[in-house]
Design an enzyme around this catalytic site. Structure first.
Site, PDB file in Angstrom:
ATOM      1  N   TYR A   1       2.604 -45.556  71.530  1.00 23.20           N
ATOM      2  CA  TYR A   1       3.038 -47.109  71.233  1.00 23.20           C
ATOM      3  C   TYR A   1       4.506 -47.002  71.032  1.00 23.20           C
ATOM      4  O   TYR A   1       5.231 -47.707  71.602  1.00 23.20           O
ATOM      5  CB  TYR A   1       2.463 -47.674  70.017  1.00 23.20           C
TER       6      TYR A   1
ATOM      7  N   LYS B   1       7.719 -48.911  73.392  1.00 24.37           N
ATOM      8  CA  LYS B   1       8.544 -49.694  72.984  1.00 24.37           C
ATOM      9  C   LYS B   1      10.168 -49.106  73.289  1.00 24.37           C
ATOM     10  O   LYS B   1      11.064 -49.841  73.659  1.00 24.37           O
ATOM     11  CB  LYS B   1       8.601 -49.796  71.264  1.00 24.37           C
TER      12      LYS B   1
ATOM     13  N   SER C   1      10.389 -52.823  67.822  1.00 25.62           N
ATOM     14  CA  SER C   1       9.665 -52.527  66.575  1.00 25.62           C
ATOM     15  C   SER C   1      10.552 -51.267  65.847  1.00 25.62           C
ATOM     16  O   SER C   1      11.181 -50.452  66.558  1.00 25.62           O
ATOM     17  CB  SER C   1       8.428 -51.960  66.661  1.00 25.62           C
TER      18      SER C   1
HETATM   19  P1  NAD Z   1      -0.448 -60.268  69.151  1.00 23.05           P
HETATM   20  O1  NAD Z   1      -1.581 -59.260  69.867  1.00 23.05           O
HETATM   21  O2  NAD Z   1      -0.684 -61.411  68.097  1.00 23.05           O
HETATM   22  O3  NAD Z   1       0.253 -61.133  70.321  1.00 23.05           O
HETATM   23  C1  NAD Z   1       0.746 -60.373  71.679  1.00 23.05           C
HETATM   24  C2  NAD Z   1       0.043 -61.650  72.486  1.00 23.05           C
HETATM   25  O4  NAD Z   1       0.296 -61.103  73.921  1.00 23.05           O
HETATM   26  C3  NAD Z   1      -1.466 -61.947  72.499  1.00 23.05           C
HETATM   27  O5  NAD Z   1      -1.666 -63.398  72.248  1.00 23.05           O
HETATM   28  C4  NAD Z   1      -2.190 -61.425  73.701  1.00 23.05           C
HETATM   29  O6  NAD Z   1      -3.242 -62.185  74.302  1.00 23.05           O
HETATM   30  C5  NAD Z   1      -0.828 -61.476  74.586  1.00 23.05           C
HETATM   31  N1  NAD Z   1      -1.110 -60.282  75.749  1.00 23.05           N
HETATM   32  C6  NAD Z   1      -1.353 -59.256  75.670  1.00 23.05           C
HETATM   33  N2  NAD Z   1      -1.128 -58.553  76.800  1.00 23.05           N
HETATM   34  C7  NAD Z   1      -0.789 -59.395  77.815  1.00 23.05           C
HETATM   35  C8  NAD Z   1      -0.824 -59.293  79.085  1.00 23.05           C
HETATM   36  N3  NAD Z   1      -0.762 -58.078  79.714  1.00 23.05           N
HETATM   37  N4  NAD Z   1      -0.392 -60.470  79.870  1.00 23.05           N
HETATM   38  C9  NAD Z   1      -0.195 -61.633  78.990  1.00 23.05           C
HETATM   39  N5  NAD Z   1      -0.556 -61.884  77.695  1.00 23.05           N
HETATM   40  C10 NAD Z   1      -0.873 -60.482  77.008  1.00 23.05           C
HETATM   41  O7  NAD Z   1       0.631 -59.367  68.578  1.00 23.05           O
HETATM   42  P2  NAD Z   1       1.862 -59.594  67.614  1.00 23.05           P
HETATM   43  O8  NAD Z   1       1.700 -59.271  66.240  1.00 23.05           O
HETATM   44  O9  NAD Z   1       2.162 -61.167  67.721  1.00 23.05           O
HETATM   45  O10 NAD Z   1       3.212 -59.143  68.424  1.00 23.05           O
HETATM   46  C11 NAD Z   1       3.817 -59.417  69.325  1.00 23.05           C
HETATM   47  C12 NAD Z   1       4.981 -58.402  69.598  1.00 23.05           C
HETATM   48  O11 NAD Z   1       5.667 -57.996  68.542  1.00 23.05           O
HETATM   49  C13 NAD Z   1       4.418 -57.080  70.470  1.00 23.05           C
HETATM   50  O12 NAD Z   1       5.139 -56.693  71.550  1.00 23.05           O
HETATM   51  C14 NAD Z   1       4.107 -56.146  69.431  1.00 23.05           C
HETATM   52  O13 NAD Z   1       4.383 -54.608  69.950  1.00 23.05           O
HETATM   53  C15 NAD Z   1       5.554 -56.475  68.443  1.00 23.05           C
HETATM   54  N6  NAD Z   1       5.603 -55.987  67.390  1.00 23.05           N
HETATM   55  C16 NAD Z   1       4.497 -56.380  66.486  1.00 23.05           C
HETATM   56  C17 NAD Z   1       4.607 -55.827  65.003  1.00 23.05           C
HETATM   57  C18 NAD Z   1       3.462 -56.608  64.235  1.00 23.05           C
HETATM   58  O14 NAD Z   1       3.210 -55.785  63.081  1.00 23.05           O
HETATM   59  N7  NAD Z   1       2.730 -57.348  64.431  1.00 23.05           N
HETATM   60  C19 NAD Z   1       5.623 -55.092  64.592  1.00 23.05           C
HETATM   61  C20 NAD Z   1       6.559 -54.596  65.405  1.00 23.05           C
HETATM   62  C21 NAD Z   1       6.756 -55.074  66.501  1.00 23.05           C
HETATM   63  C1  UD1 Z   2       1.870 -49.746  61.341  1.00 18.71           C
HETATM   64  C2  UD1 Z   2       2.114 -48.898  62.412  1.00 18.71           C
HETATM   65  C3  UD1 Z   2       3.428 -49.163  63.161  1.00 18.71           C
HETATM   66  C4  UD1 Z   2       3.716 -50.728  63.336  1.00 18.71           C
HETATM   67  C5  UD1 Z   2       3.658 -51.180  61.706  1.00 18.71           C
HETATM   68  C6  UD1 Z   2       3.913 -52.714  61.844  1.00 18.71           C
HETATM   69  C7  UD1 Z   2       0.839 -46.860  62.335  1.00 18.71           C
HETATM   70  C8  UD1 Z   2       0.721 -45.289  61.946  1.00 18.71           C
HETATM   71  N1  UD1 Z   2       2.096 -47.542  62.320  1.00 18.71           N
HETATM   72  O1  UD1 Z   2       2.924 -49.069  60.269  1.00 18.71           O
HETATM   73  O2  UD1 Z   2       3.878 -48.308  64.375  1.00 18.71           O
HETATM   74  O3  UD1 Z   2       5.033 -50.954  63.786  1.00 18.71           O
HETATM   75  O4  UD1 Z   2       2.355 -51.139  61.424  1.00 18.71           O
HETATM   76  O5  UD1 Z   2       2.879 -53.614  62.182  1.00 18.71           O
HETATM   77  O6  UD1 Z   2      -0.154 -47.312  62.512  1.00 18.71           O
HETATM   78  N2  UD1 Z   2      -1.853 -48.791  53.810  1.00 18.71           N
HETATM   79  C9  UD1 Z   2      -2.853 -48.513  52.843  1.00 18.71           C
HETATM   80  N3  UD1 Z   2      -4.164 -49.030  53.029  1.00 18.71           N
HETATM   81  C10 UD1 Z   2      -4.427 -49.689  54.138  1.00 18.71           C
HETATM   82  C11 UD1 Z   2      -3.462 -50.022  55.108  1.00 18.71           C
HETATM   83  C12 UD1 Z   2      -2.394 -49.561  54.974  1.00 18.71           C
HETATM   84  O7  UD1 Z   2      -2.573 -47.985  51.875  1.00 18.71           O
HETATM   85  O8  UD1 Z   2      -5.594 -50.009  54.206  1.00 18.71           O
HETATM   86  C13 UD1 Z   2      -0.465 -48.306  53.675  1.00 18.71           C
HETATM   87  C14 UD1 Z   2      -0.067 -47.325  54.504  1.00 18.71           C
HETATM   88  O9  UD1 Z   2      -0.358 -46.058  54.433  1.00 18.71           O
HETATM   89  C15 UD1 Z   2       1.568 -47.699  54.485  1.00 18.71           C
HETATM   90  C16 UD1 Z   2       1.450 -49.245  54.137  1.00 18.71           C
HETATM   91  O10 UD1 Z   2       0.269 -49.540  53.475  1.00 18.71           O
HETATM   92  O11 UD1 Z   2       2.225 -47.066  53.083  1.00 18.71           O
HETATM   93  C17 UD1 Z   2       1.832 -50.073  55.338  1.00 18.71           C
HETATM   94  O12 UD1 Z   2       1.055 -49.678  56.304  1.00 18.71           O
HETATM   95  P1  UD1 Z   2       0.843 -50.784  57.354  1.00 18.71           P
HETATM   96  O13 UD1 Z   2       0.587 -52.315  57.164  1.00 18.71           O
HETATM   97  O14 UD1 Z   2      -0.356 -50.215  58.497  1.00 18.71           O
HETATM   98  O15 UD1 Z   2       2.043 -50.510  58.302  1.00 18.71           O
HETATM   99  P2  UD1 Z   2       3.063 -49.450  58.913  1.00 18.71           P
HETATM  100  O16 UD1 Z   2       2.362 -48.082  58.173  1.00 18.71           O
HETATM  101  O17 UD1 Z   2       4.450 -49.281  58.336  1.00 18.71           O
END
Ligand code: NAD
Ligand code: UD1
Length: 337
Positions: free
Chosen positions: A148, A152, A124
């Site tokens: 978190y 990572k 991330s």
């Molecule tokens: P998500 O929660 O939708 O998917 C994660 C999946 O992993 C889920 O289906 C959950 O059931 C499964 N899981 C969790 N713990 C487990 C375990 N111990 N064993 C087996 N399965 C397990 O999340 P996502 O948004 O799809 O994110 C996927 C990856 O991407 C994560 O590692 C997350 O940290 C990373 N990531 C997500 C975002 C985002 O904004 N969504 C941003 C940056 C990085």
């Molecule tokens: C969040 C996580 C980050 C993660 C990323 C992607 C935190 C502090 N950080 O970041 O670790 O990698 O999501 O999933 O949670 N906002 C509003 N109103 C809302 C929600 C968000 O104004 O109800 C604004 C926030 O202040 C920010 C922007 O929208 O400026 C994006 O927010 P968000 O979607 O939560 O993502 P990140 O802050 O980048």
């Protein structure tokens, strides 16, 4: 190739499963369904027209993962399974160390036992913390600002160590910026539990009427309109990047750390306007105080991904809004698109 996706029933995993299937790869999903809906596998099978083996297991259960890898010999693992809520990680650090760090160690042990030596990992942009400037390049310093983010960074380091010591032949640490949107088929998308933390799911729920208004967290940042700027990336583009990164590292047996973003910064107010334009819905907003821990602005320099494996994002913010809305509207029973 045949690929095992840990967390493949989740948001990004399910979209990546669809992208891999579309490119002719075979998928095996391992998920404990802690944060996934039970009907995702059936939806994926409808979408891809393929039978997808599903193993319900926890990545920390080494014998179960080894058994899965022996029953379904794979060329690589894509590792999505993790917990991902910043606030929750600060409230319960040990839970995050256990699920994310210990979970990754257990998975790597199982892979070693089953002789699987290639991995793509979901990292991330949170590893950059509060960057000194944007666009962010991969060699910018990493900083830990919450538990978190710590997990990572540790998981990235574990994977780099195993690649350096040749225990892994190939590895990709993919640093996602802000994934949003949903598959245009309307079959899969993001279903946050409870009140969404992230902007796009929240905006989508305001549009359905589930929430009265969006609270804009701060309009006094040092950005063009004062609201926070992020690099939103369509989950379909992100999924395609996984397929290309995987093909690259497996073909060349190399290890890489790469940003996945569009390179475009979008403010909260710009995203709200794009959503209203794309969907025809009105999003009432209220200006609220800054959210603790928020960064004012960050976006990627995504050039390395293009140079390394020929990927660049194709979809824009309006595409992201339209597809998020299609998914959210269908969940809410609104027949709008
Ligand atoms: P998500 O929660 O939708 O998917 C994660 C999946 O992993 C889920 O289906 C959950 O059931 C499964 N899981 C969790 N713990 C487990 C375990 N111990 N064993 C087996 N399965 C397990 O999340 P996502 O948004 O799809 O994110 C996927 C990856 O991407 C994560 O590692 C997350 O940290 C990373 N990531 C997500 C975002 C985002 O904004 N969504 C941003 C940056 C990085
Ligand atoms: C969040 C996580 C980050 C993660 C990323 C992607 C935190 C502090 N950080 O970041 O670790 O990698 O999501 O999933 O949670 N906002 C509003 N109103 C809302 C929600 C968000 O104004 O109800 C604004 C926030 O202040 C920010 C922007 O929208 O400026 C994006 O927010 P968000 O979607 O939560 O993502 P990140 O802050 O980048």
């Amino acid at each position: 190739m045949r690929v095992l996706l840990t967390g493949g029933a989740g948001y990004i995993g399910s979209h990546t499963a669809a992208a891999l299937a579309e490119r002719g790869h075979e998928i095996v999903i391992l998920d404990n369904f802690a944060n996934a809906e039970r009907d995702v596998p059936a939806r994926l099978e409808r979408l891809t027209g393929k039978k997808i083996p599903i193993i319900e297991a926890d990545i920390r259960d080494v014998p179960a993962v080894v058994a899965a890898l022996r029953e379904h010999p794979v060329d690589a693992v894509i590792h999505f399974a993790a917990l991902k809520a910043v606030g929750e990680s600060e409230a319960d650090p040990l839970l995050y160390y256990d699920m994310n760090i210990i979970g990754t160690i257990r998975l790597l042990q199982a892979m070693q036992e089953a002789n699987v030596t290639r991995i793509v990992f979901s990292s991330s942009a949170t590893v950059y913390g509060q960057p000194d400037s944007s666009p962010i390049l991969e060699d910018f310093p990493t900083r830990v600002e919450n538990i978190y983010g710590r997990t990572k960074l540790v998981m990235e380091d574990l994977i780099r160590d195993l690649a350096r010591t040749k225990k892994l032949k190939a590895a990709a640490n993919l640093r996602y910026f802000n994934p949003v949107g949903a598959h245009p088929s309307g079959q899969i998308g993001e279903t946050p539990r409870g009140v969404p933390n992230n902007l796009m799911p929240y905006v989508s729920q305001v549009a359905t009427g589930e929430r009265p208004h969006l609270r804009v967290f701060g309009n006094d940042y040092d950005t063009p309109d004062g609201t926070g700027v992020r690099d939103y990336i369509h989950v379909v583009d992100l999924a395609e990047a996984h397929a290309l990164a995987l093909e690259h590292i497996v073909t060349n047996d190399v290890s890489i750390t790469v940003n996945l973003g569009t390179g475009e910064g979008t403010s909260v107010l710009q995203l709200v306007t794009a959503f209203e334009t794309a969907t025809g819905r009105t999003i009432p907003i209220v200006i609220a105080p800054r959210r603790p821990g928020d960064v004012s602005s960050y976006y990627a320099n995504p050039a390395l991904a293009e140079q390394t494996f020929g990927w660049r994002a194709k979809l824009n913010v309006e595409d992201m809004c339209r597809d998020s809305w299609r998914w959210q509207a269908s969940r809410a029973g609104i027949n709008d698109i």
